[in-house]
Design an enzyme around this catalytic site. Structure first.
Site, short mmCIF file in Angstrom:
data_model
loop_
_atom_site.label_atom_id
_atom_site.label_comp_id
_atom_site.label_asym_id
_atom_site.label_seq_id
_atom_site.Cartn_x
_atom_site.Cartn_y
_atom_site.Cartn_z
N ARG A 100 93.11 69.52 7.54
CA ARG A 100 92.06 68.85 8.32
C ARG A 100 90.82 69.72 8.50
O ARG A 100 90.13 69.62 9.52
CB ARG A 100 92.60 68.42 9.69
CG ARG A 100 93.73 67.42 9.66
CD ARG A 100 93.22 66.06 9.19
NE ARG A 100 94.15 65.01 9.56
CZ ARG A 100 94.01 64.24 10.64
NH1 ARG A 100 92.96 64.34 11.41
NH2 ARG A 100 94.89 63.33 10.91
N ARG B 61 86.37 67.27 13.03
CA ARG B 61 85.59 67.23 14.26
C ARG B 61 85.28 68.56 14.93
O ARG B 61 84.50 68.59 15.87
CB ARG B 61 86.28 66.31 15.27
CG ARG B 61 86.18 64.86 14.90
CD ARG B 61 87.20 64.07 15.64
NE ARG B 61 88.54 64.56 15.26
CZ ARG B 61 89.67 64.12 15.77
NH1 ARG B 61 89.65 63.21 16.71
NH2 ARG B 61 90.81 64.59 15.36
N ARG C 113 79.24 61.81 11.89
CA ARG C 113 80.11 60.89 12.61
C ARG C 113 79.33 60.01 13.58
O ARG C 113 79.72 58.86 13.85
CB ARG C 113 81.12 61.74 13.36
CG ARG C 113 82.25 61.02 14.02
CD ARG C 113 83.17 62.09 14.59
NE ARG C 113 84.36 61.52 15.15
CZ ARG C 113 84.53 61.33 16.44
NH1 ARG C 113 83.58 61.64 17.29
NH2 ARG C 113 85.66 60.82 16.88
N ASP D 245 91.59 59.46 4.12
CA ASP D 245 92.69 59.37 5.08
C ASP D 245 93.91 58.80 4.39
O ASP D 245 93.78 58.04 3.42
CB ASP D 245 92.30 58.47 6.26
CG ASP D 245 93.22 58.74 7.45
OD1 ASP D 245 92.95 59.68 8.20
OD2 ASP D 245 94.25 58.04 7.58
N TYR E 230 103.33 53.94 10.02
CA TYR E 230 102.12 53.24 10.50
C TYR E 230 102.17 51.75 10.16
O TYR E 230 101.71 50.92 10.94
CB TYR E 230 100.87 53.89 9.92
CG TYR E 230 100.60 55.25 10.55
CD1 TYR E 230 100.06 55.34 11.83
CD2 TYR E 230 100.90 56.43 9.88
CE1 TYR E 230 99.83 56.58 12.42
CE2 TYR E 230 100.67 57.67 10.46
CZ TYR E 230 100.13 57.74 11.73
OH TYR E 230 99.91 58.95 12.32
O1 CP3 Z 1 92.25 67.68 5.68
C1 CP3 Z 1 91.08 67.26 5.58
O2 CP3 Z 1 90.10 67.87 6.00
C2 CP3 Z 1 90.85 65.98 4.81
C3 CP3 Z 1 90.79 64.80 5.59
C4 CP3 Z 1 92.01 64.15 6.21
C5 CP3 Z 1 91.86 63.22 7.27
N1 CP3 Z 1 93.06 62.66 7.54
C6 CP3 Z 1 90.59 62.89 7.93
C7 CP3 Z 1 90.61 62.31 9.28
C8 CP3 Z 1 93.36 64.19 5.91
C9 CP3 Z 1 94.08 65.04 4.89
C10 CP3 Z 1 94.03 63.24 6.75
C11 CP3 Z 1 95.45 62.97 6.68
C12 CP3 Z 1 96.09 62.19 7.74
N2 CP3 Z 1 95.61 61.09 8.39
C13 CP3 Z 1 97.40 62.41 8.20
C14 CP3 Z 1 98.32 63.48 7.70
C15 CP3 Z 1 97.98 64.80 8.24
C16 CP3 Z 1 98.34 64.98 9.69
O3 CP3 Z 1 97.43 65.34 10.44
O4 CP3 Z 1 99.51 64.83 10.04
C17 CP3 Z 1 97.68 61.45 9.19
C18 CP3 Z 1 98.95 61.31 9.98
C19 CP3 Z 1 96.54 60.60 9.29
C20 CP3 Z 1 96.37 59.41 10.13
C21 CP3 Z 1 95.26 59.60 11.08
N3 CP3 Z 1 93.92 59.56 10.73
C22 CP3 Z 1 95.34 59.82 12.46
C23 CP3 Z 1 96.63 59.94 13.25
C24 CP3 Z 1 94.04 59.91 12.93
C25 CP3 Z 1 93.61 60.01 14.37
C26 CP3 Z 1 93.91 61.31 14.95
C27 CP3 Z 1 92.78 62.24 14.69
O5 CP3 Z 1 93.02 63.34 14.17
O6 CP3 Z 1 91.66 61.85 15.05
C28 CP3 Z 1 93.16 59.80 11.84
C29 CP3 Z 1 91.69 59.90 11.84
C30 CP3 Z 1 91.08 60.99 11.03
N4 CP3 Z 1 91.41 61.29 9.75
C31 CP3 Z 1 90.01 61.84 11.42
C32 CP3 Z 1 89.70 62.66 10.34
C33 CP3 Z 1 88.61 63.69 10.22
C34 CP3 Z 1 89.31 61.80 12.76
C35 CP3 Z 1 88.35 60.69 12.73
C36 CP3 Z 1 87.12 60.99 13.52
O7 CP3 Z 1 86.25 61.72 13.01
O8 CP3 Z 1 87.02 60.47 14.62
#
Ligand code: CP3
Length: 346
Positions: free
Chosen positions: A26, A30, A39, A75, A152
């Protein structure tokens, strides 16, 4: 097309390297003010679906933090979206799928999609990212593991227990396996397309693998991960990160994966013992430890490097970086790995 920095790929092949590579799960996100700026203007899926934005966000941590690899900004939930389910991302709440899969009838609403018709924007982003990276560092593609995607698709939102997803698997194992197979088929085609478009390696995120017992992990997660790894093995190395599923490191190490990701709840010697001596390990700094004072981060990162050793190892966090981590603290973690005196290590 030679990469200027191919430490990650060398570590995945188990080659002898001058120093350990480092990236953060990640890392595009943010905690970076530059990400927050984008964003403010575009919704989450707009950011994912616009190659120009996805490329800019992907490259931010390369320029700002100096990590040894880029990971595609996207994502894991674009896969259920492509399969026909509506996925929303609700500010400060997380993912929401208004019409989850509960019964056989719900299967009428989903399909194994044509990747070119549904996820083409990801491949367009990959091509643009590769161009902009100009061979500075490798690019990591990714997808969710079928079990985590099922969580999910069935639960419809995030959960601490994913009890409804588990109930579906325990009450309707035939349907559950059918769904897992559809996700697997989609994921194989999707990862092949990512590799074709230019990613150098892929990571499979099984974020909820640790919710299953070892026996259930081997029923509902492992066989599908293994199918994916086998299908792409000749094209690119795979990193499998099954958070919390340390009791399956032994069987995961036999899937053909090049590397296994670890969270911070297992020690380096334990992980090595379970996974065997040949596979590369990745991890496992507690993401919340990045909230410590910088001298503590430096000291604990060095402790981690000494515990894992130089060979067959990729430094990373044990899960995604938290949004409240100061940028300086993330840099301290990365710089400690880059500046460490590896002559001290075996
Ligand atoms: O790693 C990276 O920098 C690449 C981007 C990436 C995102 N999501 C961007 C994202 C990756 C590899 C993911 C994978 C992901 N997404 C997973 C597996 C990794 C983990 O953390 O367990 C999962 C379970 C998700 C599902 C998901 N997407 C959730 C649960 C959420 C909300 C929680 C959170 O972290 O905000 C997201 C949203 C998300 N995906 C964001 C980002 C940058 C946040 C969105 C925002 O900017 O508001």
């Amino acid at each position: 097309m030679n990469l200027k920095n191919d430490l990650l790929l060398k570590a995945l092949r188990g080659e002898d390297i001058e120093r350990v590579p480092v990236w953060m799960m990640r890392q595009a996100g943010r905690y970076l003010p530059e990400y927050i700026k984008i964003r403010e203007k575009y919704s989450f899926f707009e950011r994912c679906q616009t190659p120009e934005l996805a490329a800019e966000i992907t490259i931010q941590p390369i320029d700002i933090i100096g990590v040894d690899a880029a990971i595609l900004f996207s994502d894991i939930l674009v896969v259920p979206q492509a399969m026909g389910l509506e996925v929303q991302l609700i500010e400060s709440k997380g993912p929401y799928l208004p019409n989850p899969i509960k019964t056989k009838k719900d299967f009428e609403r989903i399909r194994v999609p044509e990747i070119d018709e549904t996820l083409f924007y990801v491949m367009d982003a990959i091509k643009l990212i590769k161009e902009r990276l100009d061979n500075r560092v490798p690019l990591i593609g990714f997808a969710g593991a079928p079990w985590t995607i099922l969580c999910y698709m069935v639960q419809g939102k995030g959960s601490k227990t994913f009890d409804e997803a588990k109930a579906f698997c325990y009450q309707e194992p035939v349907l559950a396996n059918q769904l897992l197979q559809m996700i697997t088929d989609t994921t194989i085609a999707y990862l092949k397309a990512q590799i074709e478009a230019g990613v150098d390696t892929v990571q499979i995120f099984d974020s909820w693998g640790g919710l299953l017992s070892k026996a259930d992990f081997e029923l509902f997660s492992l066989p599908y991960i293994e199918q994916i790894v086998t299908a792409i093995k000749s094209k690119a190395p795979t990193i499998v990160f099954a958070k919390g599923a340390w009791s399956s490191l032994d069987t995961l190490s036999k899937t053909g994966a090049a590397a296994l990701g670890l969270d911070w709840c297992i020690t380096a010697p334990m992980a090595r013992q379970f996974a065997g001596s040949n596979i590369t390990l990745q991890g496992n700094f507690d993401p919340a430890k990045l909230l410590s004072p910088i001298p503590t981060i430096v000291k604990e990162t060095e402790t981690m490097l000494k515990a894992f050793g130089k060979r067959n190892y990729i430094a990373n966090l044990g899960h995604g970086i938290l949004p409240n981590v100061p940028v300086d603290h993330a840099k301290a973690f990365v710089n400690t790995v880059k500046n460490f005196d590896y002559s001290k290590l075996a």
